[in-house]
Design a protein around this motif. Structure first.
Motif, PDB file in Angstrom:
ATOM      1  N   ARG A   1      29.432 -12.232  -9.656  1.00 18.01           N
ATOM      2  CA  ARG A   1      28.428 -12.529  -8.843  1.00 18.01           C
ATOM      3  C   ARG A   1      27.266 -13.373  -9.917  1.00 18.01           C
ATOM      4  NH1 ARG A   1      31.366  -9.329  -7.085  1.00 18.01           N
ATOM      5  NH2 ARG A   1      31.537  -8.971  -4.962  1.00 18.01           N
ATOM      6  N   GLY A   2      27.698 -14.060 -10.705  1.00 18.97           N
ATOM      7  CA  GLY A   2      27.011 -14.934 -11.726  1.00 18.97           C
ATOM      8  C   GLY A   2      26.520 -14.385 -12.806  1.00 18.97           C
ATOM      9  N   MET A   3      26.421 -13.244 -13.161  1.00 19.32           N
ATOM     10  CA  MET A   3      25.860 -12.514 -14.296  1.00 19.32           C
ATOM     11  C   MET A   3      26.496 -12.796 -15.619  1.00 19.32           C
ATOM     12  SD  MET A   3      24.071  -9.145 -12.879  1.00 19.32           S
ATOM     13  CE  MET A   3      22.631  -9.177 -13.946  1.00 19.32           C
ATOM     14  N   ARG A   4      26.009 -12.962 -16.867  1.00 14.71           N
ATOM     15  CA  ARG A   4      26.805 -13.074 -17.903  1.00 14.71           C
ATOM     16  C   ARG A   4      26.618 -12.129 -18.880  1.00 14.71           C
ATOM     17  NH1 ARG A   4      27.156 -19.425 -19.890  1.00 14.71           N
ATOM     18  NH2 ARG A   4      28.809 -18.272 -20.904  1.00 14.71           N
ATOM     19  N   ILE A   5      27.416 -11.909 -19.815  1.00 15.85           N
ATOM     20  CA  ILE A   5      27.138 -11.052 -20.976  1.00 15.85           C
ATOM     21  C   ILE A   5      26.561 -11.699 -21.902  1.00 15.85           C
ATOM     22  CG2 ILE A   5      28.087  -9.688 -22.780  1.00 15.85           C
ATOM     23  CD1 ILE A   5      30.705  -9.189 -20.784  1.00 15.85           C
ATOM     24  N   VAL A   6      25.215 -11.140 -22.387  1.00 12.79           N
ATOM     25  CA  VAL A   6      24.379 -11.780 -23.238  1.00 12.79           C
ATOM     26  C   VAL A   6      24.053 -10.964 -24.628  1.00 12.79           C
ATOM     27  CG1 VAL A   6      23.093 -13.211 -21.516  1.00 12.79           C
ATOM     28  CG2 VAL A   6      22.335 -10.905 -22.009  1.00 12.79           C
ATOM     29  N   ASP A   7      24.413  -9.748 -24.877  1.00 10.72           N
ATOM     30  CA  ASP A   7      24.364  -8.871 -25.545  1.00 10.72           C
ATOM     31  C   ASP A   7      25.215  -7.772 -25.744  1.00 10.72           C
ATOM     32  OD1 ASP A   7      23.372  -8.094 -28.175  1.00 10.72           O
ATOM     33  OD2 ASP A   7      21.547  -7.355 -27.428  1.00 10.72           O
ATOM     34  N   VAL A   8      25.631  -7.530 -26.830  1.00 12.17           N
ATOM     35  CA  VAL A   8      26.629  -6.097 -26.968  1.00 12.17           C
ATOM     36  C   VAL A   8      25.957  -5.306 -28.013  1.00 12.17           C
ATOM     37  CG1 VAL A   8      28.673  -5.148 -27.704  1.00 12.17           C
ATOM     38  CG2 VAL A   8      28.674  -7.389 -26.146  1.00 12.17           C
ATOM     39  N   ARG A   9      25.686  -4.212 -27.800  1.00 20.02           N
ATOM     40  CA  ARG A   9      24.883  -3.115 -28.637  1.00 20.02           C
ATOM     41  C   ARG A   9      25.837  -1.910 -29.238  1.00 20.02           C
ATOM     42  NH1 ARG A   9      19.566  -3.218 -24.992  1.00 20.02           N
ATOM     43  NH2 ARG A   9      18.897  -5.241 -24.974  1.00 20.02           N
TER      44      ARG A   9
ATOM     45  N   ASP B   1      39.451   6.509 -19.479  1.00 28.40           N
ATOM     46  CA  ASP B   1      39.700   7.222 -20.555  1.00 28.40           C
ATOM     47  C   ASP B   1      39.236   6.350 -21.898  1.00 28.40           C
ATOM     48  OD1 ASP B   1      40.786   9.688 -19.332  1.00 28.40           O
ATOM     49  OD2 ASP B   1      42.750   8.806 -19.266  1.00 28.40           O
ATOM     50  N   ILE B   2      38.386   5.632 -21.918  1.00 27.21           N
ATOM     51  CA  ILE B   2      37.870   4.746 -22.798  1.00 27.21           C
ATOM     52  C   ILE B   2      36.704   5.430 -23.479  1.00 27.21           C
ATOM     53  CG2 ILE B   2      36.636   2.464 -23.208  1.00 27.21           C
ATOM     54  CD1 ILE B   2      37.972   1.233 -20.670  1.00 27.21           C
ATOM     55  N   PRO B   3      36.797   5.264 -24.723  1.00 30.39           N
ATOM     56  CA  PRO B   3      35.529   6.146 -25.621  1.00 30.39           C
ATOM     57  C   PRO B   3      34.383   5.333 -25.412  1.00 30.39           C
ATOM     58  CG  PRO B   3      37.760   5.888 -27.007  1.00 30.39           C
ATOM     59  CD  PRO B   3      37.979   5.015 -25.859  1.00 30.39           C
ATOM     60  N   LEU B   4      33.433   6.137 -25.220  1.00 27.67           N
ATOM     61  CA  LEU B   4      32.119   5.525 -24.845  1.00 27.67           C
ATOM     62  C   LEU B   4      31.096   5.402 -26.006  1.00 27.67           C
ATOM     63  CD1 LEU B   4      30.402   4.851 -22.456  1.00 27.67           C
ATOM     64  CD2 LEU B   4      29.894   6.946 -21.788  1.00 27.67           C
ATOM     65  N   HIS B   5      30.918   4.401 -26.378  1.00 28.04           N
ATOM     66  CA  HIS B   5      29.969   4.124 -27.528  1.00 28.04           C
ATOM     67  C   HIS B   5      28.885   2.906 -27.374  1.00 28.04           C
ATOM     68  CE1 HIS B   5      32.845   6.380 -30.063  1.00 28.04           C
ATOM     69  NE2 HIS B   5      33.661   5.641 -29.903  1.00 28.04           N
ATOM     70  N   ASP B   6      29.287   1.954 -26.522  1.00 22.11           N
ATOM     71  CA  ASP B   6      28.444   0.759 -26.622  1.00 22.11           C
ATOM     72  C   ASP B   6      27.708   0.144 -25.333  1.00 22.11           C
ATOM     73  OD1 ASP B   6      29.383   0.302 -29.191  1.00 22.11           O
ATOM     74  OD2 ASP B   6      31.539  -0.364 -28.034  1.00 22.11           O
ATOM     75  N   GLU B   7      26.554  -0.380 -25.407  1.00 17.54           N
ATOM     76  CA  GLU B   7      26.035  -0.955 -24.068  1.00 17.54           C
ATOM     77  C   GLU B   7      26.229  -2.349 -24.158  1.00 17.54           C
ATOM     78  OE1 GLU B   7      21.982   2.041 -23.841  1.00 17.54           O
ATOM     79  OE2 GLU B   7      21.710   0.026 -24.568  1.00 17.54           O
ATOM     80  N   LEU B   8      26.278  -2.803 -22.908  1.00 19.93           N
ATOM     81  CA  LEU B   8      26.211  -4.374 -22.992  1.00 19.93           C
ATOM     82  C   LEU B   8      25.245  -4.836 -22.003  1.00 19.93           C
ATOM     83  CD1 LEU B   8      29.486  -3.192 -22.795  1.00 19.93           C
ATOM     84  CD2 LEU B   8      30.078  -5.617 -22.497  1.00 19.93           C
ATOM     85  N   VAL B   9      24.443  -5.891 -22.240  1.00 21.19           N
ATOM     86  CA  VAL B   9      23.569  -6.547 -21.729  1.00 21.19           C
ATOM     87  C   VAL B   9      24.004  -7.960 -20.673  1.00 21.19           C
ATOM     88  CG1 VAL B   9      21.179  -7.398 -21.535  1.00 21.19           C
ATOM     89  CG2 VAL B   9      21.982  -5.718 -23.207  1.00 21.19           C
ATOM     90  N   LEU B  10      23.722  -7.667 -19.444  1.00 16.79           N
ATOM     91  CA  LEU B  10      24.141  -8.787 -18.749  1.00 16.79           C
ATOM     92  C   LEU B  10      22.992  -9.292 -17.880  1.00 16.79           C
ATOM     93  CD1 LEU B  10      26.563  -6.517 -18.189  1.00 16.79           C
ATOM     94  CD2 LEU B  10      27.601  -8.531 -17.143  1.00 16.79           C
ATOM     95  N   GLU B  11      23.042 -10.686 -17.626  1.00 19.08           N
ATOM     96  CA  GLU B  11      21.806 -11.273 -17.188  1.00 19.08           C
ATOM     97  C   GLU B  11      22.326 -12.383 -16.022  1.00 19.08           C
ATOM     98  OE1 GLU B  11      19.347 -13.240 -20.084  1.00 19.08           O
ATOM     99  OE2 GLU B  11      20.552 -15.005 -19.774  1.00 19.08           O
ATOM    100  N   LEU B  12      21.268 -12.653 -14.919  1.00 22.25           N
ATOM    101  CA  LEU B  12      21.386 -13.635 -14.170  1.00 22.25           C
ATOM    102  C   LEU B  12      20.299 -14.662 -14.412  1.00 22.25           C
ATOM    103  CD1 LEU B  12      22.979 -15.083 -11.764  1.00 22.25           C
ATOM    104  CD2 LEU B  12      21.551 -13.781 -10.343  1.00 22.25           C
ATOM    105  N   ARG B  13      20.528 -15.661 -14.948  1.00 23.84           N
ATOM    106  CA  ARG B  13      19.387 -16.774 -15.076  1.00 23.84           C
ATOM    107  C   ARG B  13      19.133 -17.389 -13.781  1.00 23.84           C
ATOM    108  NH1 ARG B  13      15.750 -17.102 -19.357  1.00 23.84           N
ATOM    109  NH2 ARG B  13      16.867 -15.763 -21.163  1.00 23.84           N
ATOM    110  N   LEU B  14      17.845 -17.247 -13.353  1.00 23.61           N
ATOM    111  CA  LEU B  14      17.323 -17.766 -11.972  1.00 23.61           C
ATOM    112  C   LEU B  14      17.342 -19.148 -11.892  1.00 23.61           C
ATOM    113  CD1 LEU B  14      14.807 -15.025 -11.142  1.00 23.61           C
ATOM    114  CD2 LEU B  14      17.354 -15.036 -10.443  1.00 23.61           C
TER     115      LEU B  14
END
Length: 214
Positions: free
Chosen positions: A115-123, A144-157
């Protein structure tokens, strides 16, 4: 199906939906804990029933999707809510719509990017840090994926491609349902349950992850 801003009268039904989906009203990510019942919201309504909910925080010319829930899957509810949020942001002069999900949330990642969003940061390690504050966040997430990280997605208007261009008629690609994606949104501190979900914010997982459904 009608998409509209939530009103005070919707409060009890919104609370019930959040509890059912997330296990509580509290959603947290990037070091912030939100009470989702106090946030502005957009609802999807059908036959006087709320069949979808998106809560958000609008500030500094940015709209953050905090939670998104679409229990009725494969019906375009999640897509409609996300489009409505983009319209709210645009009307407010915001530059982008953004959200956080987690590294295990593969279905939600597919949904948002289609839906047009892009990954802009991985923490890296952001969920591990949140787990110190909220021990109920599980060590293992969806698939069953180990849960460690956040991903930031954005939609530039400014350069957005309409989310309606996504193949909403193909349930297999439309639903980030991970079983119930958990975005909301957000992410890391999913309200409620204890498992961060891809579509279903399993409760303790960052919220906006749950566009579970469409």
């Amino acid at each position: 199906m009608k998409i509209r801003p939530a009103t005070t009268a919707d409060g009890p039904r919104i609370s019930e939906l959040l509890i059912t989906s997330w296990g509580s009203h509290i959603a947290g990510a990037h070091g912030v804990a939100y009470d989702a019942t106090t946030l502005p919201a957009i609802v999807a309504e059908e036959d006087d029933r709320i069949v979808g909910l998106l809560t958000y925080n609008l500030q500094d010319q940015e709209l953050e999707v905090v939670t998104i829930d679409a229990p009725a899957q494969h019906r375009g509810v999640g897509t409609a809510l996300l489009e409505a949020a983009a319209e709210v942001a645009r009307a407010a002069g915001a530059r982008r719509v953004w959200l956080i999900t987690t590294n295990d949330n593969l279905d939600a990642l597919r949904f948002y990017q289609r839906r047009g969003m892009r990954i802009v940061d991985v923490r890296p390690g952001a969920v591990d840090e949140s787990r110190k504050l909220k021990p109920t966040i599980p060590p293992i997430g969806s698939y069953d994926i180990p849960l460690h990280d956040e991903l930031v997605l954005e939609l530039r208007l400014t350069d957005q491609r309409s989310t309606s261009q996504a193949d909403t008629d193909d349930p297999s690609t439309d639903d980030p349902s991970t079983d119930d994606p958990s975005t909301s949104q957000h992410p890391t501190s999913q309200p409620g349950t204890d498992k961060p979900s891809a579509d279903k914010p399993s409760a303790d997982k960052p919220c906006a992850d749950k566009p579970s459904a469409d």
